[in-house]
Design a protein around this motif. Structure first.
Motif, short mmCIF file in Angstrom:
data_model
loop_
_atom_site.label_atom_id
_atom_site.label_comp_id
_atom_site.label_asym_id
_atom_site.label_seq_id
_atom_site.Cartn_x
_atom_site.Cartn_y
_atom_site.Cartn_z
N ASP A 113 27.03 47.31 80.07
CA ASP A 113 25.67 46.80 79.87
C ASP A 113 25.10 47.36 78.58
OD1 ASP A 113 24.38 49.37 80.33
OD2 ASP A 113 24.85 49.09 82.45
N THR A 114 23.94 46.90 78.20
CA THR A 114 23.31 47.29 76.93
C THR A 114 22.19 48.31 77.13
OG1 THR A 114 21.82 45.39 77.08
CG2 THR A 114 23.87 45.10 75.83
N ASP A 115 22.26 49.08 78.22
CA ASP A 115 21.23 50.05 78.52
C ASP A 115 21.45 51.32 77.71
OD1 ASP A 115 19.14 51.40 79.62
OD2 ASP A 115 20.18 51.92 81.49
N ASN A 116 21.18 51.23 76.39
CA ASN A 116 21.32 52.38 75.49
C ASN A 116 20.40 52.17 74.30
OD1 ASN A 116 22.95 50.79 73.43
ND2 ASN A 116 24.37 50.72 75.16
N SER A 117 20.30 53.18 73.45
CA SER A 117 19.34 53.13 72.34
C SER A 117 19.64 52.03 71.34
CB SER A 117 19.31 54.49 71.62
OG SER A 117 20.58 54.77 71.06
N GLN A 118 20.88 51.60 71.25
CA GLN A 118 21.27 50.58 70.29
C GLN A 118 21.22 49.17 70.88
OE1 GLN A 118 21.01 52.42 67.48
NE2 GLN A 118 22.88 51.53 66.64
N GLY A 119 21.15 49.08 72.18
CA GLY A 119 21.18 47.77 72.83
C GLY A 119 22.52 47.07 72.65
N GLU A 120 23.60 47.85 72.63
CA GLU A 120 24.93 47.31 72.40
C GLU A 120 25.84 47.58 73.60
OE1 GLU A 120 26.37 49.08 68.81
OE2 GLU A 120 25.06 47.90 67.51
N SER B 87 35.11 69.84 85.16
CA SER B 87 35.66 71.17 85.42
C SER B 87 37.18 71.23 85.32
CB SER B 87 35.22 71.64 86.81
OG SER B 87 35.68 70.73 87.81
N LEU B 88 37.84 70.08 85.41
CA LEU B 88 39.30 70.04 85.32
C LEU B 88 39.79 69.81 83.89
CD1 LEU B 88 40.08 67.88 88.50
CD2 LEU B 88 40.26 70.38 88.24
N GLY B 89 38.85 69.64 82.98
CA GLY B 89 39.22 69.43 81.58
C GLY B 89 39.46 67.98 81.22
N TYR B 90 39.16 67.05 82.14
CA TYR B 90 39.29 65.64 81.83
C TYR B 90 37.98 65.13 81.20
CZ TYR B 90 43.21 66.02 85.10
OH TYR B 90 44.36 66.40 85.75
N VAL B 91 38.10 64.03 80.48
CA VAL B 91 36.92 63.45 79.83
C VAL B 91 36.06 62.76 80.88
CG1 VAL B 91 36.06 61.86 78.08
CG2 VAL B 91 38.18 63.14 77.66
N GLU B 92 34.83 63.21 81.00
CA GLU B 92 33.90 62.65 81.98
C GLU B 92 33.07 61.51 81.41
OE1 GLU B 92 30.11 64.77 83.57
OE2 GLU B 92 31.76 65.31 84.93
N ARG B 93 32.63 61.71 80.16
CA ARG B 93 31.87 60.66 79.50
C ARG B 93 31.82 60.96 78.00
NH1 ARG B 93 28.12 64.09 81.71
NH2 ARG B 93 26.33 64.66 80.40
N ILE B 94 31.42 59.95 77.24
CA ILE B 94 31.24 60.10 75.80
C ILE B 94 29.79 59.74 75.51
CG2 ILE B 94 31.97 59.34 73.51
CD1 ILE B 94 34.63 58.47 74.83
N VAL B 95 29.08 60.64 74.85
CA VAL B 95 27.66 60.44 74.59
C VAL B 95 27.47 60.20 73.09
CG1 VAL B 95 25.35 61.38 74.82
CG2 VAL B 95 27.13 62.01 76.48
N GLU B 96 26.90 59.07 72.72
CA GLU B 96 26.65 58.76 71.33
C GLU B 96 25.53 59.64 70.78
OE1 GLU B 96 28.59 56.83 69.65
OE2 GLU B 96 29.72 56.16 71.40
N GLU B 97 25.55 59.84 69.48
CA GLU B 97 24.59 60.72 68.81
C GLU B 97 23.14 60.40 69.21
OE1 GLU B 97 22.95 63.51 66.18
OE2 GLU B 97 25.12 63.20 66.34
N LYS B 98 22.79 59.13 69.18
CA LYS B 98 21.40 58.75 69.42
C LYS B 98 21.00 58.86 70.89
CE LYS B 98 20.96 55.70 65.43
NZ LYS B 98 20.64 54.35 64.94
N ASP B 99 22.01 58.98 71.78
CA ASP B 99 21.73 59.09 73.20
C ASP B 99 21.92 60.51 73.73
OD1 ASP B 99 21.27 56.25 73.58
OD2 ASP B 99 23.42 56.00 73.30
#
Length: 461
Positions: free
Chosen positions: A193-200, A150-162
């Motif tokens: 950690d590697t808890d994502n669709s790419q395992g990276e 809500s303050l305009g700061y970056v909260e997270r970045i979500v990859e296309e596959k996720d």
């Protein structure tokens, strides 16, 4: 200390090449080289290049960029988790908690040093623990989406596959360029950690972790989204080459150079051109070439690492690692090979080749001549078909032609040999001895005419 980590370990399968992806050239310089050059402009103190696939070739490339550029190897192969976070870990021992750390990709050759400098200043002025360079694009497919609080700061970045459907509609995307205060990068890399669709291991997850710690992460929206274009294929490589060519040509146009057809003119980044010079379509001007004012460069001219002085006209000629004086007329189709010096107001005509030769003021070689390992004085005339025979099969030898000498057409000057001041060499002669001052040298058989020969041989038509 300001440090940069350059990610250059990727294989680049879509390039379909035996050459490591980051070593493919954009306008005469490797993509990695372009990135390093711009990092140096941004006042970075130390550059750490992460190598992997094709590491030996990449390491060799780095030798040209000085001691402030070092490399660290990323483990590759079976068992390696991969990912941008894993790549950055290879440089962890080179980072201290007080450092400012910029992370860029080695396949983004359009980034500008001034932009990178502004990005780091943005992070410092706002007191962020980290910042992400972002862009607002129409086609966001394949990019990580920037999710803000809500303050305009970056909260997270979500990859296309996720990304979910809502997140996929976000048009502000991650450029892959980050800046971190060293403490926050060091402390949080180990938490990936590697808890994502790419395992990276995603470097982007550091943003999420910082938010969970109550830290603010800035989003630096870049003005020109073309700067962040990455290269994964030869099509994209060609696109970047075209963009960089336009950028450079526009700069020269704004500085008073006329480029008749910028889309069909190649001028590399380090070339300097004086005002009122006119460059015609098809010219390729490369390396550390410097061209003076009021020159004309026409046709299929190729110039590399050479100096061209003022008021010179070059037509469809090749010039390599040589110097051309003021008011010279050259071409078409001359070839000036390395270590040649052409002095003021000389004329080098069509199909004339010089190699390791000094060619004097006001001297002329109008057509079809070869002058190798030679020194030609002032006001010398070199006739059509003249050759300095400089190679005996083992060694090269020098020919010296002094001021005001005249060498007639189709003469062979067998080096080592000297043609003295005001000496003349008759057409068709093969000269193996010095010709003294004001002498005429003739070396050919006496002409014979056999009367009636044609009729006797029944060849009259």
């Amino acid at each position: 200390m300001k440090k940069a980590i350059v990610l250059a370990a990727g294989e680049g399968k879509r390039m379909k090449s035996n050459t490591p992806k980051v070593l493919h050239h954009v306008l005469g310089i490797s993509m990695l080289g372009n990135v390093i050059r711009e990092l140096k402009k941004s006042e970075i103190d130390k550059i750490i290049v992460i190598v992997g696939h094709g590491k030996d070739e990449v390491i060799k490339e780095l030798e040209a960029y000085g001691e402030e550029v070092i490399y660290r190897e990323q483990p590759i192969g079976e068992g390696a988790p991969y990912g941008t976070g894993f790549a950055v870990m290879a440089a962890i021992d080179d980072i201290s908690k007080d450092d400012e750390v910029l992370v860029v990709c080695g396949d983004t050759p359009l980034l500008k040093g001034e932009t990178l400098k502004s990005f780091m200043e943005f992070n410092n002025v706002n007191g962020f623990s980290a910042s992400v360079m972002t862009a607002d694009v129409n086609d966001n497919f394949g990019y990580g989406r920037i999710v803000k609080n809500s303050l305009g700061y970056v909260e997270r970045i979500v990859e296309e596959k996720d990304a979910n459907d809502l997140e996929k509609n976000i048009t502000e995307i991650n450029s892959g360029v980050y800046t971190f205060m060293g403490k926050y990068l060091i402390d949080n890399l180990k938490k990936l950690d590697t808890d994502n669709s790419q395992g990276e291991l995603y470097l982007t997850d550091v943003v999420r972790i910082l938010n969970s710690q109550g830290e603010n992460v800035g989003g630096f929206l870049i003005e020109d989204e073309l700067e962040i274009l990455g290269v994964n294929s030869r099509v994209q490589l060609a696109q970047c080459d075209k963009i960089l060519r336009k950028r450079i040509n526009t700069r020269h146009l704004e500085e008073g150079v006329s480029i008749i057809d910028p889309e069909n003119t190649i001028i590399e980044a380090d070339v300097i051109i004086g005002k009122d010079t006119v460059i015609y379509p098809g010219a390729r001007i490369t390396g550390n070439t410097k061209i003076g004012e009021n020159c004309i460069i026409e046709g299929d001219t190729f110039i590399v690492d050479s100096v061209i002085e003022k008021n010179t006209c070059i037509k469809s000629s090749y010039i390599e690692e040589s110097s051309v004086g003021n008011g010279v007329m050259m071409g078409p189709f001359a070839h000036i090979r390395p270590n040649s010096i052409i002095k003021d107001f000389a004329h080098i005509g069509n199909f004339v080749e010089l190699k390791n030769t000094i060619f004097g003021e006001h001297s002329k070689a109008g057509h079809l001549a070869y002058l190798g390992d030679s020194e030609v004085g002032n006001d010398v005339n070199i006739g059509c078909g003249v050759i300095t025979v400089n190679y005996d099969g083992i060694n090269k030898h020098k020919t010296k032609i002094e001021d005001y000498a005249f060498v007639g057409s189709n003469a062979n000057l067998v080096a080592p040999v000297n043609i003295r001041k005001n000496a003349y060499v008759a057409a068709g002669s093969t000269i193996t001895k010095d010709v003294e001052e004001e002498d005429l040298a003739i070396e050919r058989c006496e002409q014979k005419s056999i009367a009636g020969w044609v009729r006797r041989k029944n060849r009259v038509k």
